[in-house]
Design a protein around this motif. Sequence first.
Motif, mmCIF file in Angstrom:
data_model
loop_
_atom_site.group_PDB
_atom_site.id
_atom_site.type_symbol
_atom_site.label_atom_id
_atom_site.label_comp_id
_atom_site.label_asym_id
_atom_site.label_seq_id
_atom_site.Cartn_x
_atom_site.Cartn_y
_atom_site.Cartn_z
ATOM 1 N N LEU B 60 5.670 -26.051 -46.272
ATOM 2 C CA LEU B 60 5.415 -26.190 -44.834
ATOM 3 C C LEU B 60 6.137 -27.386 -44.212
ATOM 4 N N SER B 62 9.198 -29.680 -42.844
ATOM 5 C CA SER B 62 10.383 -29.297 -42.075
ATOM 6 C C SER B 62 11.643 -29.481 -42.918
ATOM 7 N N GLY B 63 12.752 -28.940 -42.430
ATOM 8 C CA GLY B 63 14.034 -29.058 -43.131
ATOM 9 C C GLY B 63 14.400 -30.515 -43.403
ATOM 10 N N GLY B 64 14.249 -31.350 -42.400
ATOM 11 C CA GLY B 64 14.577 -32.762 -42.559
ATOM 12 C C GLY B 64 13.609 -33.478 -43.496
ATOM 13 N N GLU B 65 12.337 -33.112 -43.426
ATOM 14 C CA GLU B 65 11.338 -33.732 -44.305
ATOM 15 C C GLU B 65 11.608 -33.369 -45.760
ATOM 16 N N ARG B 66 12.024 -32.121 -46.007
ATOM 17 C CA ARG B 66 12.323 -31.724 -47.380
ATOM 18 C C ARG B 66 13.549 -32.480 -47.892
#
Lengths: 166, 166, 165, 165
Positions: B60, B62-66
């Motif tokens: 769940l 976000s792309g940047g968080e991953r």
Amino acid sequence: MADLFANTFIKVKKEFSQIFRELFSGGRAELILSEPDDLLKTGVNINAQPPGKNLKSLSLLSGGERALTAIALVFAFLKVKPSPFYVLDEIDAPLDDVNVTRFAKFIRRYGEIAQFIIITHRRYMMTEVDTLYGVTMSESGVSRLLSLELNEKQIEEHITARKETG
Amino acid sequence: MADLFANTFIKVKKEFSQIFRELFSGGRAELILSEPDDLLKTGVNINAQPPGKNLKSLSLLSGGERALTAIALVFAFLKVKPSPFYVLDEIDAPLDDVNVTRFAKFIRRYGEIAQFIIITHRRYMMTEVDTLYGVTMSESGVSRLLSLELNEKQIEEHITARKETG
Amino acid sequence: IFLKKIRLKGFKSFAKKTDVEINTNITAIVGPNGSGKSNIVDAVRWVLGEQSARTLRGSRMADVIFAGSSERKQLHEASVTLFFDNTENKLALDGDEVTITRKVDEDGRGDYLINGASCRLKDIEMLLMDTGLGSDGYAIVGQGKIDSIIHSKPDKLRELFEEAA
Amino acid sequence: IFLKKIRLKGFKSFAKKTDVEINTNITAIVGPNGSGKSNIVDAVRWVLGEQSARTLRGSRMADVIFAGSSERKQLHEASVTLFFDNTENKLALDGDEVTITRKVDEDGRGDYLINGASCRLKDIEMLLMDTGLGSDGYAIVGQGKIDSIIHSKPDKLRELFEEAA
Ligand SMILES: Nc1ncnc2c1ncn2[C@@H]1O[C@H](COP(=O)(O)OP(=O)(O)OP(=O)(O)O)[C@@H](O)[C@H]1O
Ligand SMILES: Nc1ncnc2c1ncn2[C@@H]1O[C@H](COP(=O)(O)OP(=O)(O)OP(=O)(O)O)[C@@H](O)[C@H]1O
Ligand SMILES: [Mg+2]
Ligand SMILES: [Mg+2]
């Protein structure tokens, strides 16, 4: 059934080759039927060759070249059978700044045919749109939407704003 | 054998939690053994929770968080068992401008431990490095490397330069 | 038909009711990592009938309900509504405005509504049939997904043609 | 040990011999899409022993040889050399500089060399064994690959620990 497919294929094929040349300022690309004698079962392959290059394999293309080729395909379908709106989430991520700007101007022309909702981090995309929203989480874990004026100052403030944390 | 793994795990686990907090200015993340009673067979899971958020599932994020979580893991390994050099190809693509700048400053500190070769399209990454090379294809299909001065002007010229084609 | 507004209520990080007005041709949504931009994309996919929780990055459908934060309790229901302008009467309904809604509660029980009246997903699919809209296809390109379009197998690519035909 | 220079000759789009001097801590490589940046990354992976043509985006190893352009004929061989500074004698060899080379010809015949002398891949792996370098692991993060690190299965993640141990 095969006729409908053949019809659509011919139209999309033509658009794809044209849009590719436009996005790449040259080069050539084609959609090719894997089994041209069997229209009911044939698959579709993509051949793409950016300008000045001599390679046929899609896999050897760069990240940005593959993204632009995919964009050419999406827009080829758009011209033949448009959806009322398109939602594009950071599809400009692999593009260099010049290609982001060209893509932004390119999308502008299609604004007549369909509505676009574009998620982006790239400044050169933000300046070519009609409406700009900023999403923020000033309350932890809760998203809020703000209307942003399309001017450099507000865009800049929104991009650099961060909640002050420890 | 299990001892060696356990030893490395404990060290990397500690670094990972610390580096995550640093990259995210808060939040928490942990490496967890899937089978703590079987050190020979256990796998390793990642739990990550950005600041203020209440979710445990990695998917769940976000792309940047991953991307930032992955970066924390790579650098945790770097601190425990550094490779002489690291080659990072556009790992900043999903990051927003603020996170690109923070990541660029973050990498600076690790320049003491290992050498970094970073491929990027993002301007805020280019300004935090020691050496800058530009790759160009002024002759079609043939790459050439140029040394770029670390000043705004040369960076700008290189980014916007395109061979004039028809 | 054109899209006027997307309303999110309790959907993922949008705990508070949020209206995204889409009354121009090209709208950009920007913001920091993790702020909720892709959640809006998920909302559109979801209300158009997305069946796979995995495509929405969760493991069950109820994962789209606001799960709480350090300052706010979780909610018990999520809903997303698309407001369409129907003044050209392209949709098989009367009225200048047509709305499509999807809801889910924490037990995973879901509902679809057209103009506020409960219906089945099938009714929504029939309504949108000639518009080219649907949660499949290529009108919604998710984050990181542009590359996979190119790497699609030849028969997968063929399916795109069949949907467009 | 530290890396001084990467030399590419006939490798992918680097038809002409190109030296990438790496004599500082942090080097950035920038340039337009398709200009050849990731090809440099592929070169490093390749010279360290990458066995999978697919990881290098080709279908056979000989695909790394410059295939010609609209203005230049294809070449018959590709080679990449890493120049290491060995003044601290960390590598089990004499001499202040150690070079590792890999070549391939259009028939797919390859060769590895240490300090210009033909050797096997195994010799290179032994030489680099305690340095933490190798074409596996996590020291080279390819384009678009940062996400997959997070999505690795628990046992795949465990392997990273075993390599680091
Ligand atoms: N059910 C939920 N309840 C509350 N928050 C959620 C829920 N599902 C996801 N989130 C949060 O939403 C955030 C992700 O939002 P989203 O993916 O929209 O970010 P984004 O703006 O697209 O970021 P990026 O630029 O990095 O792609 C995550 O931090 C996640 O914790
Ligand atoms: N064997 C080869 N011979 C000649 N050119 C090649 C060969 N292999 C790949 N190329 C070319 O190299 C180019 C790709 O280079 P590369 O992937 O390094 O680009 P890049 O600079 O990383 O771009 P991006 O920013 O889009 O990721 C492609 O256009 C491809 O045609
Ligand atoms: Mg996102
Ligand atoms: Mg690249």
